[in-house]
Enzyme design. Structure first.
Site, short mmCIF file in Angstrom:
data_model
loop_
_atom_site.label_atom_id
_atom_site.label_comp_id
_atom_site.label_asym_id
_atom_site.label_seq_id
_atom_site.Cartn_x
_atom_site.Cartn_y
_atom_site.Cartn_z
N HIS A 196 -18.98 10.01 -35.72
CA HIS A 196 -17.42 10.98 -36.07
C HIS A 196 -17.97 12.31 -35.42
O HIS A 196 -16.35 12.65 -35.62
CB HIS A 196 -17.51 11.00 -37.65
CG HIS A 196 -18.45 12.47 -38.38
ND1 HIS A 196 -19.50 11.07 -38.61
CD2 HIS A 196 -18.30 13.25 -38.90
CE1 HIS A 196 -20.30 12.46 -39.06
NE2 HIS A 196 -19.75 13.36 -39.54
C1 UD1 Z 1 -16.01 17.39 -41.51
C2 UD1 Z 1 -17.95 18.67 -40.48
C3 UD1 Z 1 -19.11 18.15 -40.23
C4 UD1 Z 1 -19.17 17.07 -41.50
C5 UD1 Z 1 -17.98 15.99 -42.00
C6 UD1 Z 1 -18.34 14.63 -42.73
C7 UD1 Z 1 -16.87 20.67 -40.11
C8 UD1 Z 1 -16.55 21.21 -38.84
N1 UD1 Z 1 -16.81 19.37 -40.01
O1 UD1 Z 1 -16.33 17.06 -40.34
O2 UD1 Z 1 -19.80 18.98 -40.09
O3 UD1 Z 1 -20.13 16.78 -41.09
O4 UD1 Z 1 -17.25 16.68 -41.75
O5 UD1 Z 1 -17.77 13.40 -43.18
O6 UD1 Z 1 -16.49 21.19 -40.78
N2 UD1 Z 1 -9.69 13.52 -42.10
C9 UD1 Z 1 -8.45 12.56 -42.76
N3 UD1 Z 1 -9.03 12.51 -43.88
C10 UD1 Z 1 -9.67 13.01 -44.44
C11 UD1 Z 1 -10.15 14.47 -43.83
C12 UD1 Z 1 -9.86 14.20 -42.14
O7 UD1 Z 1 -7.74 11.99 -41.87
O8 UD1 Z 1 -9.54 13.58 -45.66
C13 UD1 Z 1 -9.12 13.25 -40.53
C14 UD1 Z 1 -8.06 14.34 -40.00
O9 UD1 Z 1 -7.21 13.93 -38.82
C15 UD1 Z 1 -8.68 15.72 -39.58
C16 UD1 Z 1 -10.17 15.24 -39.06
O10 UD1 Z 1 -10.39 14.07 -40.19
O11 UD1 Z 1 -7.95 15.96 -37.70
C17 UD1 Z 1 -11.11 15.58 -38.86
O12 UD1 Z 1 -11.86 16.22 -39.83
P1 UD1 Z 1 -12.28 17.43 -40.36
O13 UD1 Z 1 -12.11 17.73 -41.61
O14 UD1 Z 1 -11.65 18.98 -39.52
O15 UD1 Z 1 -14.19 17.64 -39.85
P2 UD1 Z 1 -14.69 16.24 -39.32
O16 UD1 Z 1 -14.55 15.39 -38.89
O17 UD1 Z 1 -14.43 15.32 -41.13
#
Ligand code: UD1
Length: 344
Positions: A196
């Site tokens: 991820h």
């Molecule tokens: C975040 C953390 C990472 C951690 C991970 C655990 C940061 C910079 N990164 O990454 O360190 O290892 O969480 O999972 O904070 N999305 C959904 N549903 C959700 C949340 C996110 O679909 O409930 C999708 C969205 O498209 C979003 C993408 O995932 O843009 C990324 O989510 P984001 O919270 O930015 O970071 P993670 O990749 O989850």
């Protein structure tokens, strides 16, 4: 004493579970703020429910966005939260955008700040997690470190006098969750995979190479697909359902532990999973150039690989058994709470 924990992303809910228990045991008034960084039920609610974490006292509902927008939205919302509750401590966890935003907000409003899982370093400043954790450590008044290696980094950076070695709360939660969940179908003798991180998902060529390597493995692969992975694969036209891969939704913590317990191996870029694999003595292959959890590599249970070397690494000979316990004794959360009480 009143402690306000700020969490927002999946790994933080897992760490919060033993901390919330230890706060209750010590009679500490403990408030929980959920930033809303993760909002899908399978990335958030399931952890609160299955790990019996008290419902958040505040929910900021920030959702997804660019780094600046997400961090800024949390920072803006935290002013009112801290004014309403006037805690003795703000406690932040790990290395996400929620961690950094809450840390800056506590410092700005002169609320003492403690950082749980302090001192981890990959030394790759391009990773959002690395600058989040470095900036948070240097802002914090109390650094709660999980390992000796983390303590050494904090000493090297001149913040050793604010640091305490408490152990790793991930050991606490794993010990209490083992035997509680149910392995998902197909987990036995499989390779459990999660990918991820931005550096793996956001470069289409690299992502295609990782997926092809997983598809080529001899063992069946259960790919627990984070929404970010699904999204980036779809945008790049990469089919996750190839060869040995079976795609599965993300799962809750107790079922993950039960599944790892019967698996043959792990392929991941997650920090937590590298340690969970080590604690359960499942060989791990990590698709990253560095790891913060160097003990897992030094003890022979984890190997860092580029996508081209993934398949050979998964096939390697079984590691030497070890009874080393670099991640503590399962009492880290109680020590963290004691350190907060001590330095109030
Ligand atoms: C975040 C953390 C990472 C951690 C991970 C655990 C940061 C910079 N990164 O990454 O360190 O290892 O969480 O999972 O904070 N999305 C959904 N549903 C959700 C949340 C996110 O679909 O409930 C999708 C969205 O498209 C979003 C993408 O995932 O843009 C990324 O989510 P984001 O919270 O930015 O970071 P993670 O990749 O989850």
């Amino acid at each position: 004493m009143k402690v306000l924990s700020v969490v927002g992303a999946r790994p933080q809910f897992v760490k919060l579970a033993p901390v919330a228990d230890a706060m209750a045991e010590a009679g500490v008034e403990h408030l929980i703020v959920h930033t809303g960084q993760h909002y899908d039920p399978q990335l958030s609610d399931v952890f609160f429910r299955e790990l019996a974490i008290p419902a958040p006292d505040e929910h900021l509902g920030v959702g997804s966005g660019g780094h600046g927008a997400q961090t800024g939205a949390i920072l803006a919302a935290m002013d009112g939260v801290l004014e309403r509750h006037s805690p003795d401590w703000v406690l932040v966890y790990g290395d996400t955008n929620s961690t950094l935003a809450a840390a800056v907000s506590a410092v700005k409003l002169h609320v003492p700040l403690a950082h749980l899982e302090a001192g981890l370093r990959s030394f790759d400043r391009r990773m959002p997690e690395e600058h989040n954790r470095v900036l948070t450590d240097h802002a914090a008044d109390l650094l709660l470190a999980p390992t000796e290696v983390a303590m050494a980094h904090l000493h090297n950076e001149g913040v050793g006098e604010r640091s305490v070695l408490v152990g790793d709360v991930m050991t606490d939660v794993l010990q209490r969750s083992r035997g509680v969940g149910t392995a998902i179908e197909g987990a036995r003798d499989s390779v459990i995979a999660t990918i991820h991180r931005a550096e793996n998902t956001d470069d289409p060529e690299r992502l295609a190479d990782i997926v092809a390597a997983l598809a080529s493995l001899r063992a069946p692969v259960v790919l627990l697909a984070h929404p970010r992975l699904r999204d980036r694969a779809a945008r790049s036209g990469i089919d996750l359902r190839q060869g040995s891969i079976r795609v599965h939704d993300p799962i809750g913590y107790p079922d993950l532990i039960a599944s790892l317990d019967v698996a043959a191996g792990v392929v991941t870029d997650s920090g937590g999973l590298q340690k969970e694999a080590f604690l359960l003595r499942v060989p791990c292959t990590t698709v990253r150039a560095q790891t913060e959890w160097t003990e897992t590599v030094d003890l022979g249970w984890n190997v860092l690989v580029e996508p081209a070397d993934l398949a050979a690494a998964v096939d390697r000979a079984a590691p030497e058994p070890t009874d080393a316990a670099p991640y503590g004794d399962g009492r880290a959360a109680a020590r963290a709470v004691a350190a907060l009480l001590d330095r109030r």
